[in-house]
Write an enzyme that holds these catalytic residues in place. Structure first.
Site, PDB file in Angstrom:
ATOM      1  N   GLU A   1      -9.528 -10.402  -7.661  1.00  0.00           N
ATOM      2  CA  GLU A   1      -8.563  -9.325  -7.404  1.00  0.00           C
ATOM      3  C   GLU A   1      -7.366  -9.404  -8.350  1.00  0.00           C
ATOM      4  O   GLU A   1      -6.832  -8.370  -8.757  1.00  0.00           O
ATOM      5  CB  GLU A   1      -8.106  -9.374  -5.943  1.00  0.00           C
TER       6      GLU A   1
ATOM      7  N   LYS B   1       0.830  -1.202   0.000  1.00  0.00           N
ATOM      8  CA  LYS B   1       0.000   0.000   0.000  1.00  0.00           C
ATOM      9  C   LYS B   1       0.875   1.268   0.000  1.00  0.00           C
ATOM     10  O   LYS B   1       2.103   1.191   0.199  1.00  0.00           O
ATOM     11  CB  LYS B   1      -0.926  -0.055   1.220  1.00  0.00           C
TER      12      LYS B   1
ATOM     13  N   ASN C   1      -1.677  -0.026   7.122  1.00  0.00           N
ATOM     14  CA  ASN C   1      -1.133  -1.320   7.537  1.00  0.00           C
ATOM     15  C   ASN C   1      -0.309  -2.026   6.456  1.00  0.00           C
ATOM     16  O   ASN C   1      -0.183  -3.246   6.449  1.00  0.00           O
ATOM     17  CB  ASN C   1      -2.251  -2.210   8.099  1.00  0.00           C
TER      18      ASN C   1
ATOM     19  N   TYR D   1     -12.241  -1.786  -3.191  1.00  0.00           N
ATOM     20  CA  TYR D   1     -12.716  -2.002  -1.821  1.00  0.00           C
ATOM     21  C   TYR D   1     -14.246  -1.870  -1.713  1.00  0.00           C
ATOM     22  O   TYR D   1     -14.767  -1.594  -0.620  1.00  0.00           O
ATOM     23  CB  TYR D   1     -12.020  -1.036  -0.863  1.00  0.00           C
TER      24      TYR D   1
ATOM     25  N   HIS E   1      -1.968  -5.512   1.531  1.00  0.00           N
ATOM     26  CA  HIS E   1      -3.272  -6.151   1.339  1.00  0.00           C
ATOM     27  C   HIS E   1      -3.037  -7.569   0.858  1.00  0.00           C
ATOM     28  O   HIS E   1      -2.103  -7.822   0.096  1.00  0.00           O
ATOM     29  CB  HIS E   1      -4.096  -5.411   0.273  1.00  0.00           C
TER      30      HIS E   1
END
Ligand code: ATP
Ligand code: MG
Length: 143
Positions: free
Chosen positions: A128, A11, A114, A51, A117
């Site tokens: 995905e 990310k 975080n 998302y 993913h």
């Protein structure tokens, strides 16, 4: 156990903090093989679509904003039980709850920022992967 493929994203916070090599090293040491990789800066529309499953959650707007703050690197990982193996290496969503030695515990700042993913099931992995990669962009290992 089956050979699986899963979608991984480093990310924007992970890319900003120069953690690409650290994260890739963890994948490779766990026996996961990178068979496709691509850097891109997600548009708001792309982040919203990726998302969409979370669109009713209170954190959705912030999540979309965060995911568009800088470039990400998306990769396809392949290996035995890859989906679960990858999720284990990542650790729990909240770094405070993640096991020591996991990416999120070692490297992440917060439950939102975080670092990584990972797909959570065979069907979501398939969807995905196709979100980021055409079939021709995936390079099965011939050696
Ligand atoms: P990911 O789907 O990114 O691999 P995950 O499956 O561990 O993470 P999800 O519940 O799918 O967690 O949440 C997606 C992402 O939304 C999280 O990784 C995090 O960036 C953000 N997020 C989740 N819960 C919260 C929260 N309570 N507050 C802020 N952000 C959150
Ligand atoms: Mg998730």
């Amino acid at each position: 156990m089956a050979i699986e493929r899963t979608l991984s994203i480093i990310k924007p916070d992970g890319v900003q903090k120069n953690l690409i090599g650290d994260v890739y090293r963890r994948f490779e040491q766990a026996g996961l093989k990178i068979i496709a990789a691509r850097m891109l800066h997600l548009t708001t529309a792309q982040a919203e679509a990726f998302y969409a499953v979370h669109r009713e959650r209170p954190f959705y707007k912030d999540l979309v904003r965060y995911m568009t703050t800088g470039p990400v690197i998306a990769q396809v990982l392949e290996g035995e039980n890859a989906i679960e193996t990858h999720r284990k290496i990542m650790g729990a969503t909240d770094p405070k709850k993640a096991d020591p030695g996991t990416i999120r515990r070692d490297l992440a700042a917060s439950i939102e920022e975080n670092v990584v993913h990972g797909s959570d099931a065979v069907e979501t992995a398939r969807q995905e992967i196709s979100f980021f990669f055409a079939q021709a962009d995936v390079c099965p290992r011939t050696r």
